[in-house]
Design a protein around this motif. Sequence first.
Motif: not given
Length: 199
Positions: A179, A181, A195
Amino acid sequence: MSEDHTEVQEFFGSRAASWDSKFPDDGPKFAVGVGELGLRRGDRVLDAGCGTGRALPHLREAVGPGGTVIGLDLTPHMLAQAALAGRDRDAVLVLGDVARLPLGDASLDAVFGAGLVSHLADPVRDLAELARVVRPGGRLALFHAIGRKALAARHGREITPDDLRAEENLRPVLAEAGWQLLSYADEDARFLALSVRTG
């Protein structure tokens, strides 16, 4: 079942019946948090660790009748309370573990997780499992209806440097799990880390 899972089930199971009445003013905050996900009509979304399902009506409203909403929780008592509150009309309720999701690869557009991060047994592994079931470009919202400082004060504690929800700690864990952010808010009235699924 691991000791961590047993502890989580015992903690939430004993509080399930009074959970919603304990936090009666959180509804509008959940609506705002869900709104940040940017869901579209027809999207497929998972509420990971859905508890009593307070986010489920907002998720259903966002994706419309043609969308898919799944509420997954480790604690049967929480899911029972969600059903008693009628939230099973907004979502399919599933008893399960975020570490082993009963979902296909890239089968979702988004994940909403309220109060989830602090209960993950293995944050990188569990966040990677959430990433597995979300398509590239899909989103993850890690939400709490209260900020870190206010939550710690509620429990008579202070924030420690190793708090996973601190931006400097959370960002690399999310990155390792797949992921990126996008935005981070830690205010008295809410916590939200948004995210996007990379790759």
